[in-house]
Design a protein around this motif. Structure first.
Motif, PDB file in Angstrom:
ATOM      1  N   ALA A   1       6.922   8.532  -2.661  1.00 34.17           N
ATOM      2  CA  ALA A   1       6.752   7.851  -3.942  1.00 34.17           C
ATOM      3  C   ALA A   1       5.335   7.309  -4.075  1.00 34.17           C
ATOM      4  O   ALA A   1       4.749   7.331  -5.160  1.00 34.17           O
ATOM      5  CB  ALA A   1       7.774   6.721  -4.065  1.00 34.17           C
ATOM      6  N   TYR A   2       4.764   6.816  -2.970  1.00 32.60           N
ATOM      7  CA  TYR A   2       3.425   6.244  -3.029  1.00 32.60           C
ATOM      8  C   TYR A   2       2.396   7.295  -3.453  1.00 32.60           C
ATOM      9  O   TYR A   2       1.560   7.053  -4.329  1.00 32.60           O
ATOM     10  CB  TYR A   2       3.040   5.643  -1.667  1.00 32.60           C
ATOM     11  CG  TYR A   2       2.004   4.548  -1.766  1.00 32.60           C
ATOM     12  CD1 TYR A   2       0.718   4.806  -2.218  1.00 32.60           C
ATOM     13  CD2 TYR A   2       2.318   3.238  -1.430  1.00 32.60           C
ATOM     14  CE1 TYR A   2      -0.229   3.798  -2.323  1.00 32.60           C
ATOM     15  CE2 TYR A   2       1.376   2.223  -1.536  1.00 32.60           C
ATOM     16  CZ  TYR A   2       0.106   2.512  -1.980  1.00 32.60           C
ATOM     17  OH  TYR A   2      -0.825   1.519  -2.093  1.00 32.60           O
ATOM     18  N   PHE A   3       2.458   8.479  -2.856  1.00 30.84           N
ATOM     19  CA  PHE A   3       1.525   9.529  -3.246  1.00 30.84           C
ATOM     20  C   PHE A   3       1.742   9.922  -4.701  1.00 30.84           C
ATOM     21  O   PHE A   3       0.778  10.128  -5.455  1.00 30.84           O
ATOM     22  CB  PHE A   3       1.694  10.756  -2.346  1.00 30.84           C
ATOM     23  CG  PHE A   3       0.778  11.904  -2.718  1.00 30.84           C
ATOM     24  CD1 PHE A   3      -0.532  11.945  -2.274  1.00 30.84           C
ATOM     25  CD2 PHE A   3       1.224  12.930  -3.548  1.00 30.84           C
ATOM     26  CE1 PHE A   3      -1.387  12.983  -2.635  1.00 30.84           C
ATOM     27  CE2 PHE A   3       0.373  13.971  -3.920  1.00 30.84           C
ATOM     28  CZ  PHE A   3      -0.928  13.989  -3.451  1.00 30.84           C
TER      29      PHE A   3
ATOM     30  N   ASP B   1      -6.398  -3.398   0.798  1.00 29.83           N
ATOM     31  CA  ASP B   1      -6.078  -4.321  -0.283  1.00 29.83           C
ATOM     32  C   ASP B   1      -5.614  -5.683   0.214  1.00 29.83           C
ATOM     33  O   ASP B   1      -6.105  -6.722  -0.251  1.00 29.83           O
ATOM     34  CB  ASP B   1      -4.998  -3.706  -1.180  1.00 29.83           C
ATOM     35  CG  ASP B   1      -4.576  -4.644  -2.293  1.00 29.83           C
ATOM     36  OD1 ASP B   1      -5.166  -4.556  -3.379  1.00 29.83           O
ATOM     37  OD2 ASP B   1      -3.667  -5.474  -2.069  1.00 29.83           O
ATOM     38  N   PHE B   2      -4.692  -5.723   1.157  1.00 28.52           N
ATOM     39  CA  PHE B   2      -4.120  -6.982   1.623  1.00 28.52           C
ATOM     40  C   PHE B   2      -5.203  -7.918   2.150  1.00 28.52           C
ATOM     41  O   PHE B   2      -5.302  -9.087   1.769  1.00 28.52           O
ATOM     42  CB  PHE B   2      -3.059  -6.684   2.690  1.00 28.52           C
ATOM     43  CG  PHE B   2      -2.282  -7.873   3.186  1.00 28.52           C
ATOM     44  CD1 PHE B   2      -2.344  -9.103   2.545  1.00 28.52           C
ATOM     45  CD2 PHE B   2      -1.476  -7.751   4.301  1.00 28.52           C
ATOM     46  CE1 PHE B   2      -1.617 -10.194   3.017  1.00 28.52           C
ATOM     47  CE2 PHE B   2      -0.736  -8.830   4.772  1.00 28.52           C
ATOM     48  CZ  PHE B   2      -0.819 -10.049   4.139  1.00 28.52           C
TER      49      PHE B   2
ATOM     50  N   VAL C   1      -0.289 -10.699  -3.882  1.00 35.76           N
ATOM     51  CA  VAL C   1       0.393 -10.202  -5.073  1.00 35.76           C
ATOM     52  C   VAL C   1       1.284  -9.032  -4.669  1.00 35.76           C
ATOM     53  O   VAL C   1       0.973  -8.295  -3.725  1.00 35.76           O
ATOM     54  CB  VAL C   1      -0.642  -9.778  -6.136  1.00 35.76           C
ATOM     55  CG1 VAL C   1       0.040  -9.232  -7.388  1.00 35.76           C
ATOM     56  CG2 VAL C   1      -1.531 -10.966  -6.495  1.00 35.76           C
ATOM     57  N   GLY C   2       2.385  -8.842  -5.372  1.00 31.47           N
ATOM     58  CA  GLY C   2       3.372  -7.840  -4.988  1.00 31.47           C
ATOM     59  C   GLY C   2       2.943  -6.400  -5.159  1.00 31.47           C
ATOM     60  O   GLY C   2       3.629  -5.488  -4.677  1.00 31.47           O
ATOM     61  N   VAL C   3       1.843  -6.146  -5.857  1.00 29.81           N
ATOM     62  CA  VAL C   3       1.261  -4.809  -5.945  1.00 29.81           C
ATOM     63  C   VAL C   3      -0.201  -4.911  -5.515  1.00 29.81           C
ATOM     64  O   VAL C   3      -0.798  -5.992  -5.596  1.00 29.81           O
ATOM     65  CB  VAL C   3       1.366  -4.214  -7.366  1.00 29.81           C
ATOM     66  CG1 VAL C   3       2.816  -3.958  -7.739  1.00 29.81           C
ATOM     67  CG2 VAL C   3       0.708  -5.116  -8.398  1.00 29.81           C
ATOM     68  N   PRO C   4      -0.816  -3.807  -5.063  1.00 29.57           N
ATOM     69  CA  PRO C   4      -2.186  -3.857  -4.533  1.00 29.57           C
ATOM     70  C   PRO C   4      -3.241  -3.983  -5.632  1.00 29.57           C
ATOM     71  O   PRO C   4      -3.950  -3.030  -5.971  1.00 29.57           O
ATOM     72  CB  PRO C   4      -2.311  -2.545  -3.760  1.00 29.57           C
ATOM     73  CG  PRO C   4      -1.337  -1.623  -4.399  1.00 29.57           C
ATOM     74  CD  PRO C   4      -0.193  -2.480  -4.856  1.00 29.57           C
ATOM     75  N   VAL C   5      -3.366  -5.191  -6.183  1.00 34.78           N
ATOM     76  CA  VAL C   5      -4.208  -5.388  -7.357  1.00 34.78           C
ATOM     77  C   VAL C   5      -5.696  -5.190  -7.077  1.00 34.78           C
ATOM     78  O   VAL C   5      -6.449  -4.803  -7.979  1.00 34.78           O
ATOM     79  CB  VAL C   5      -3.970  -6.765  -7.994  1.00 34.78           C
ATOM     80  CG1 VAL C   5      -2.595  -6.830  -8.627  1.00 34.78           C
ATOM     81  CG2 VAL C   5      -4.139  -7.885  -6.966  1.00 34.78           C
ATOM     82  N   ALA C   6      -6.140  -5.467  -5.848  1.00 35.42           N
ATOM     83  CA  ALA C   6      -7.562  -5.245  -5.539  1.00 35.42           C
ATOM     84  C   ALA C   6      -7.892  -3.763  -5.620  1.00 35.42           C
ATOM     85  O   ALA C   6      -8.922  -3.365  -6.180  1.00 35.42           O
ATOM     86  CB  ALA C   6      -7.906  -5.800  -4.157  1.00 35.42           C
TER      87      ALA C   6
END
Length: 410
Positions: A65-67, A147-148, A174-179
């Motif tokens: 799913a990530y890809f 990101d983390f 944040v729950g999604v990798p916003v950076a």
């Protein structure tokens, strides 16, 4: 109809998320994106599962799913760039491309003769975008960045989470990798600006140096400016706002509701809906500045009033009054929301790993009236387009391609 960027070719040598997010946006807008991947392994995120896409028998395929989330619309070409023949193919593709995106460590591609300085010799009009954790210069430029860790190093986690001293208090990512996502978006803007300058002002390429750390600092926005102006280090407010009150989640009879009051008129309307208009006339709460200074008192009043009704009752009353409010939905509820359904925020595309059944993807939020985005190319299988690209773009014969394959270059 021609898509907005159908005249462009992008060579995508990036992995994971920030670079692929930028190149997927360009692909959605019509660019031909050729994704370079390592033979046998491919993009790191091809291994970042479960969950995996399932076939028609319900069995896991190799597609994570990530890809799938960041590689729609691209062609996959497997290539060993450590091999001399692989480096030659990159140079030949770069000579016929408008944009190159990469996120190798600082100096890595120069070792292979594939730096901007190298490739502008074969294509002086190339827009070359490098994405790293900390940029191409400075004391941390050689350090890898994910990101983390960037959310932590760049200050975001100090602002996110429940305040210290409260149950569950402490920094949170944040729950999604916003950076990563914001760096991908900034990179997209930079690439399009460089292309516009090149095409409108007489040619010439550009080197773009994008850093996750820089983008994380930039996206601190109002919180960063609060600090720069006041000298006071911002703290965590949980679901509350540092500059606007009341602007947070409140418990109702059966759950929670977000009340996002942005001005004094809206506050008056809320108090009217709650049946307590006098609260809006309290000298402590007359203006937003008053409410910020008396945060604890007004939050206590809001909690008292909001607990009287269910979430749905508040939504039905506040919405028509023009008071910004909303529920706290799960991801499932968000995609089932009537507005998400109406806006087509889920798209289904045939995928070869799924016996050409549909794979669900998140739509691009950009809406064009005259040249709408066409979702006609799913995220590619590893190396799916290797032979096609080498034949059609570089004009290699079947024998030449087979020789490269036999040599382990592809």
């Amino acid at each position: 109809m021609s898509a907005a960027l159908s005249h462009l070719r992008v060579l995508d040598m990036s992995r994971i998320l920030a670079g692929p997010w930028a190149s997927q946006t360009l692909a959605d807008l019509g660019a031909e994106v050729i994704k370079i991947e390592r033979p046998a392994k491919g993009d790191d995120t091809r291994a970042w599962g479960p969950p995996f896409l399932k076939d028609q028998q319900g069995r896991d395929t190799s597609e994570t799913a990530y890809f799938l989330c960041a590689n729609r619309g691209k062609k996959s070409l497997t290539l060993d760039i450590a091999a001399t023949a692989g480096q030659d193919i990159i140079r030949r593709l770069a000579a016929q491309s408008d944009v190159l995106i990469e996120n190798f460590k600082v100096g890595d591609l120069a070792r292979y003769g594939l730096s901007y300085e190298d490739l502008k010799q074969v294509n002086p009009n190339l827009i070359y975008c490098s994405i790293t954790g900390f940029g191409q210069s400075g004391p941390f430029s050689a350090q890898a960045g994910y990101d983390f860790m960037i959310q932590g190093t760049g200050g975001l986690m100090s602002l996110t989470g429940t305040p210290d001293g409260m149950p569950g208090g402490g920094p949170q990512k944040v729950g999604v990798p916003v950076a990563d996502l914001m760096t991908g978006m900034y990179a997209t803007v930079a690439i399009l600006a460089a292309l516009t300058r090149r095409d409108r002002q007489g040619g010439g390429g550009e080197y773009i140096d994008m850093a996750l750390f820089d983008c994380q600092l930039a996206m601190l926005s109002n919180q960063a400016q609060n600090y720069l102006i006041s000298g006071t280090v911002p703290r965590r407010y949980g679901n509350a706002h540092p500059n606007v009150v009341p602007y947070q989640a409140f418990p109702t009879q059966d759950g929670h509701i977000i009340v996002a009051i942005g001005n004094d008129f809206q506050f008056g309307k809320f108090c009217e809906a709650a049946g307590e208009p006098a609260v809006a006339q309290d000298p402590r709460f007359l203006t937003n500045a008053d409410r910020v200074r008396n945060r604890e008192a007004i939050v206590a009043e809001m909690e008292r009033m909001v607990r009287r009704r269910t979430t749905q009752e508040w939504l039905e009353d506040l919405g028509p009054r023009g008071v910004p409010c909303g529920p706290i939905n799960t991801v499932q509820q968000s995609f089932a929301h009537p507005q998400a359904v109406h806006r087509g925020m889920q798209v289904d595309i045939e995928h070869p790993a799924n016996a050409h059944a549909k794979v669900p993807l998140v739509a691009n939020p950009i809406r064009f009236s005259e040249h709408p985005i066409a979702y006609d190319r799913p995220p590619p299988l590893l190396g799916e387009h290797t032979r096609q690209v080498l034949h059609e773009v570089l004009g290699l014969s079947e024998g030449e391609v087979q020789a490269l394959s036999d040599a382990g270059v592809l």
